[in-house]
Design an enzyme around this catalytic site. Structure first.
Site, PDB file in Angstrom:
ATOM      1  N   GLY A 336      38.749  39.837  32.408  1.00  0.00           N
ATOM      2  CA  GLY A 336      37.766  39.076  31.646  1.00  0.00           C
ATOM      3  C   GLY A 336      38.042  37.596  31.510  1.00  0.00           C
ATOM      4  N   ALA A 337      39.194  37.107  31.992  1.00  0.00           N
ATOM      5  CA  ALA A 337      39.503  35.691  31.809  1.00  0.00           C
ATOM      6  C   ALA A 337      38.539  34.797  32.583  1.00  0.00           C
ATOM      7  CB  ALA A 337      40.942  35.417  32.233  1.00  0.00           C
ATOM      8  N   GLY A 338      38.211  35.208  33.807  1.00  0.00           N
ATOM      9  CA  GLY A 338      37.240  34.442  34.579  1.00  0.00           C
ATOM     10  C   GLY A 338      35.875  34.439  33.930  1.00  0.00           C
ATOM     11  N   ASP A 339      35.505  35.565  33.325  1.00  0.00           N
ATOM     12  CA  ASP A 339      34.216  35.648  32.632  1.00  0.00           C
ATOM     13  C   ASP A 339      34.216  34.784  31.374  1.00  0.00           C
ATOM     14  OD1 ASP A 339      33.520  37.545  34.560  1.00  0.00           O
ATOM     15  OD2 ASP A 339      34.321  39.179  33.336  1.00  0.00           O
TER      16      ASP A 339
END
Length: 401
Positions: A336-339
């Site tokens: 989820g870091a990219g999101d």
């Protein structure tokens, strides 16, 4: 060249000692009790929801016996800065111990996920206005995900429920460095079965930005629904935001993935891509070479972002380009870091799209987005780890101090 099994991410400038205690328990008590539960690796069973009306309002059926419409009483949206996210929402099962193979993991934490849904929740957590369009199963997990969207102030009017297919599941292997590999259960899952006739076109036309990935392009009928939705958005003057978010094991082949991702490339106004995805799409070209990246810049594109993990990100517009640095952190889970990074960018653009013409303001927005990603890697799961605006601002102040 090694083929990708997960997309890279961008997480940026926070100090190594910065871990606000407020990052946990953001959901309501009912949702949080579900998210904190674990499931034994050998004992997972999926039980249909017997009486959904006992906890949710009973919506009308758009197609009797096939699909229910969205759960009612969705949060009101600010149409002037609305970001509509289209695609998959699923359940991630994240091992409680990193560095083990899936078969060796003693237990898993259940967490809501799916890149487009992550972005929708991320924007709402940051104080923005967002909506989600997609399909889940008419099962316990599907209703749980719809409730989580509502509890996080995401408009779920465009969500549909399929009684004939389950909500998608993904079991995530966490390596010791926090990077991920996935095992998906979708044969088919409900998200793959969204049809064009089920799209909430009015909601799409109200958006300031329409955001999507590439997973919804893999199979029909969702592929046709995706293409139709982007056309409606484009015709309405909505900005199109594209994060390919490559999940190679879901595609029939590497070549079909490359062809599918590039098939809609030239329609997007904003594209976020990772270094590994550049390598994949260019058949092994150097992702650090600006000339290579510029070849991916199509004439109608307004902003191309390249994420570089802990090193930050690069940005390219027609007028200027540069890099916004990040600081390395010790990741617990990069899910989820990219999101979170994308949510940070889109929340700023939805509020004021004119920052695309001002490099200094764009750099500040990307610094904000880097901090969103950095905070997210310090917790397990995607949606549970997404930060509030207050947490991001505290993180940025910490780096200045």
């Amino acid at each position: 060249m090694a083929l990708l099994h997960s997309s890279a991410l961008c997480f940026g400038a926070i100090s190594l000692n910065f871990r606000p205690s407020s990052w946990t328990n953001r959901l309501s008590s009912s949702a949080d009790s579900r998210l904190s539960s674990t499931v034994k690796a050998s004992g997972l069973t999926l039980t249909p929801l017997t009486h959904p009306s006992s906890r949710f309002s009973s919506p009308p059926c758009t197609r009797p016996g096939r699909v229910q419409s969205s759960i009612q009483e969705s949060p009101e949206t600010d149409e002037s800065s609305l970001v509509v996210c289209f695609g998959e929402m699923l359940i991630d099962f994240v091992p409680t111990i990193s560095g083990l193979a899936l078969a060796e993991s003693p237990a898993f934490k259940k967490a809501p996920g799916g890149a487009p849904a992550n972005v929708a929740v991320g924007i709402a957590r940051l104080g923005g206005s967002s909506a989600f369009i997609g399909k889940v199963g008419e099962d316990e997990f599907g209703y749980m995900l719809a409730e989580i969207l509502k509890e996080n102030n995401v408009n779920n009017e465009g969500m549909r429920f399929d009684p004939g297919a389950r909500t998608a599941l993904a079991f995530v292997t966490l390596k010791k460095d926090g990077e991920r590999e996935f095992m998906f259960y979708r044969n088919p899952s409900a998200d793959m079965l969204l049809e064009e006739s089920e799209l909430d076109l009015d909601l799409i036309r109200k958006a300031k930005i329409f955001h999507y990935g590439s997973i919804s392009l893999i199979t029909e009928p969702c592929k046709s629904a995706h293409i139709a939705a982007t056309k409606v958005a484009k015709d309405a003057g909505v900005l199109l935001s594209y994060d390919p978010n490559l999940r190679l094991p879901l595609w029939p082949s590497a070549e079909s993935a490359r062809e599918g991702i590039l098939s809609i490339w030239d329609t997007a106004d904003i594209i976020k891509i990772s270094e590994e995805e550049i390598v994949f799409l260019t058949n092994g070209a150097d992702p650090y070479d600006d000339e290579v990246v510029r070849k991916l810049y199509h004439p109608n594109l307004k902003l191309l972002l390249v994420t570089e993990g802990p090193d930050g990100c690069r940005y390219y517009t027609k007028e200027f380009s540069g890099r916004v640095k990040g600081l390395k952190v010790n990741p617990v889970d990069t899910t989820g870091a990219g999101d979170a990074f994308v949510a940070g960018v889109l929340s700023k653009l939805a509020a004021d799209v004119s920052l695309l013409q001002d490099e200094n303001r764009l750099r500040e927005a990307l610094r904000f987005a880097n901090a969103c990603g950095a905070i997210t890697v310090t917790e397990r799961g995607a949606i549970p780890a997404l930060p509030t605006r207050e947490a991001v601002m505290n993180a940025l102040m910490e780096t200045v101090a």
